[in-house]
Design an enzyme around this catalytic site. Structure first.
Site, PDB file in Angstrom:
ATOM      1  N   TRP A   1       0.831  -1.208   0.000  1.00 54.46           N
ATOM      2  CA  TRP A   1       0.000   0.000   0.000  1.00 54.46           C
ATOM      3  C   TRP A   1       0.865   1.257   0.000  1.00 54.46           C
ATOM      4  O   TRP A   1       0.531   2.253  -0.646  1.00 54.46           O
ATOM      5  CB  TRP A   1      -0.908   0.013   1.233  1.00 54.46           C
ATOM      6  CG  TRP A   1      -1.793   1.225   1.300  1.00 54.46           C
ATOM      7  CD1 TRP A   1      -3.038   1.371   0.751  1.00 54.46           C
ATOM      8  CD2 TRP A   1      -1.521   2.477   1.941  1.00 54.46           C
ATOM      9  NE1 TRP A   1      -3.549   2.630   1.015  1.00 54.46           N
ATOM     10  CE2 TRP A   1      -2.631   3.324   1.747  1.00 54.46           C
ATOM     11  CE3 TRP A   1      -0.427   2.961   2.673  1.00 54.46           C
ATOM     12  CZ2 TRP A   1      -2.685   4.627   2.243  1.00 54.46           C
ATOM     13  CZ3 TRP A   1      -0.482   4.260   3.168  1.00 54.46           C
ATOM     14  CH2 TRP A   1      -1.596   5.073   2.955  1.00 54.46           C
ATOM     15  N   HIS A   2       1.995   1.205   0.693  1.00 51.20           N
ATOM     16  CA  HIS A   2       2.835   2.399   0.813  1.00 51.20           C
ATOM     17  C   HIS A   2       3.564   2.746  -0.476  1.00 51.20           C
ATOM     18  O   HIS A   2       3.988   3.899  -0.645  1.00 51.20           O
ATOM     19  CB  HIS A   2       3.851   2.220   1.947  1.00 51.20           C
ATOM     20  CG  HIS A   2       3.274   2.475   3.302  1.00 51.20           C
ATOM     21  ND1 HIS A   2       2.701   1.481   4.066  1.00 51.20           N
ATOM     22  CD2 HIS A   2       3.164   3.609   4.032  1.00 51.20           C
ATOM     23  CE1 HIS A   2       2.271   2.002   5.207  1.00 51.20           C
ATOM     24  NE2 HIS A   2       2.534   3.282   5.210  1.00 51.20           N
ATOM     25  N   GLY A   3       3.740   1.793  -1.354  1.00 49.64           N
ATOM     26  CA  GLY A   3       4.403   2.135  -2.602  1.00 49.64           C
ATOM     27  C   GLY A   3       4.714   0.933  -3.454  1.00 49.64           C
ATOM     28  O   GLY A   3       4.694  -0.213  -2.997  1.00 49.64           O
TER      29      GLY A   3
END
Length: 498
Positions: A330-332
């Site tokens: 989700w963060h990248g």
């Protein structure tokens, strides 16, 4: 458009507030929706359609699910909703990375489309998913007014970097909210605090972080390498918590109350505690919509794979693993983010195992109460947590896994790095006030002192004097922050990338 820009502070926000409070209350939601779409269109005009389509489709998903609550068709619509939302997220955020990884691993030469990332897509997509799932779970009623649902998903304070607002937390506020002077004043003060965190603290400490990470690994002294990581941890905290403060403050100005997103995470004594204090809205989302369903599915006797033979501990570990892989992704889009998720999974799983062992031991020894930690134990736990978080944030900062490993190597003198040099001494002198100040402001020390002072002044009936001083401080912070905004060209938001 960012909250700390002069265009937002002196043009967009005044127009929005003036229009909101002058317009007939029954049109206020429509007005806020229009302003929110304009806000998004300012920076991402080509992606407004993505946002509008997301609103429209998720509105109908919820309607169809609600009409078929007792039918197997409901599950079909839930699956379609997840396929659409996660599919859109994959295409815009992960397709380039996926194709690039396939090319690297297989030697293929597939064309990378170079799709641009819409700002805030992870945040508004998660909000839409949570709303439809809550309707499917029977936790909330479907919103039949599409404009009201659109306001929930697209409301500009939390649209592009959170916090991830749950529909049930503001369902009542959408149609019935009180815009009082007290709430508005509280919102203004909260916005000023967030603006100050971002402009005065995050942007200024970022210069130290940027200086260190711009250096070659072998050129960094050990102390300089550690200062760079610590500075980045501080930058990230004040950047994201500052944005959350501004979002919460803006919400209050329009009568909305959003839940807190940060609670002094750097004072934690375990990684489990840290993630209950850092980006709280994301942690709660992952717990409710990923960890819990996976856990229940694994222990379900009808599960044809596990057949309820894996046990509670195994189910917990499986759900944790899937949740943290997802959290990292989700963060990248990058292997460093996947490693970021695995990294925290490993420590949280370890802490849970230790906690489980200690509970069994207390039960075996018939110890009813958990023994409080000594001061020495508390300090050790706190230092352990800070070390783990520092290396975790380094994975977050680095452009690749190799970059993170090289930075860690420099932190321990792996390139023959010296401990100290003249440049390090110069940097220490330059940041001798800002660095300790940032560290202090990461803790509730100032808040605790302020509470004690208020209690004493209240006792002597001079609380009104403190209120005047407090207002002057907020005015001074606003003037300083705006001054920096006007004179500086460095004003990024790290979490706009997610």
């Amino acid at each position: 458009m960012v909250f700390s820009s002069t265009i937002f502070i002196f043009l967009f926000l005044p127009i929005c507030l003036t229009g909101y409070y002058l317009i007939n209350p029954k049109y206020q939601n429509v007005f806020l929706l229009i302003m929110s779409l304009l806000f998004y269109a300012w920076g991402e005009p080509q992606f407004v359609l993505v946002l509008i389509i997301s609103i429209f489709l998720n509105y109908w998903f919820a309607i169809f699910i609600s009409k078929n609550m007792n039918s197997p068709i409901k599950n079909i619509f839930v699956v379609l909703m997840l396929v659409y939302n996660l599919g859109v997220l994959f295409v815009f955020k992960y397709l380039n990375f996926a194709i690039g990884s396939i090319n690297t691993i297989t030697g293929a030469r597939l064309m990378i489309p170079g799709i641009a990332l819409p700002i805030g897509i992870s945040f508004f997509t998660f909000q839409a998913i949570s709303y439809v799932l809550d309707v499917a779970f029977g936790k909330v009623k479907e919103q039949k007014n599409i404009l009201n649902l659109a306001l929930y998903i697209a409301f500009f304070p939390q649209l592009i970097a959170g916090p991830i607002v749950r529909y049930n937390s503001i369902e009542e506020q959408i149609n019935n909210r009180a815009s009082t002077r007290e709430l508005f004043a509280e919102g203004v003060k909260r916005f000023v605090v967030g603006l100050s965190k971002k402009i005065i603290l995050s942007n200024m400490i970022a210069t130290l972080s940027d200086t260190v990470f711009a250096m070659q690994y072998e050129q960094r002294t050990i102390l300089m390498a550690w200062m760079g990581v610590i500075a980045y941890c501080l930058q990230l905290y004040f950047d994201f918590s500052g944005y959350s403060d501004m979002a919460i403050g803006l919400g209050k100005m329009f009568g909305f109350s959003f839940e807190e997103n940060f609670n002094y995470p750097y004072i934690s004594k375990s990684i489990v505690e840290y993630w209950s204090r850092w980006h709280i809205s994301l942690g709660q989302w992952l717990r409710d919509y990923l960890y819990t369903p996976v856990f229940r599915s694994v222990i379900d006797k009808k599960n044809i794979i596990t057949k309820n033979k894996i046990g509670l501990a195994g189910a917990d570990l499986t759900a944790l693993f899937i949740t943290w892989i997802f959290a990292g992704i989700w963060h990248g889009a990058g292997w460093n983010y996947i490693l970021y998720g695995l990294y925290y999974f490993a420590f949280i799983a370890l802490e849970r195992q230790i906690e489980s062992y200690q509970k069994r031991r207390r039960k075996r020894l018939k110890i009813k109460k958990k023994v409080n930690d000594t001061v020495f134990q508390s300090v050790l736990k706190h230092l352990y947590t800070l070390f783990v978080v520092c290396f975790g944030q380094l994975l977050f900062k680095s452009s690749s896994v190799h970059d993170a490993l090289y930075s860690i190597k420099a932190m321990f003198g792996g390139y023959g790095n010296s401990i100290l040099d003249i440049q390090t001494v110069r940097v220490l002198r330059e940041y001798r006030i800002l660095l300790p100040l940032c560290i202090i402001l990461c803790t509730p020390i100032i808040q605790a002192l302020s509470t004690q002072v208020r209690k004493k002044l209240y006792r002597y009936n001079v609380i009104s004097c403190l209120n005047v001083v407090s207002q002057l401080i907020y005015i001074a912070l606003f003037i300083v922050a705006v001054s920096y905004t006007v004179t500086s060209t460095y004003n990024p938001f790290i979490y706009f990338n997610f």
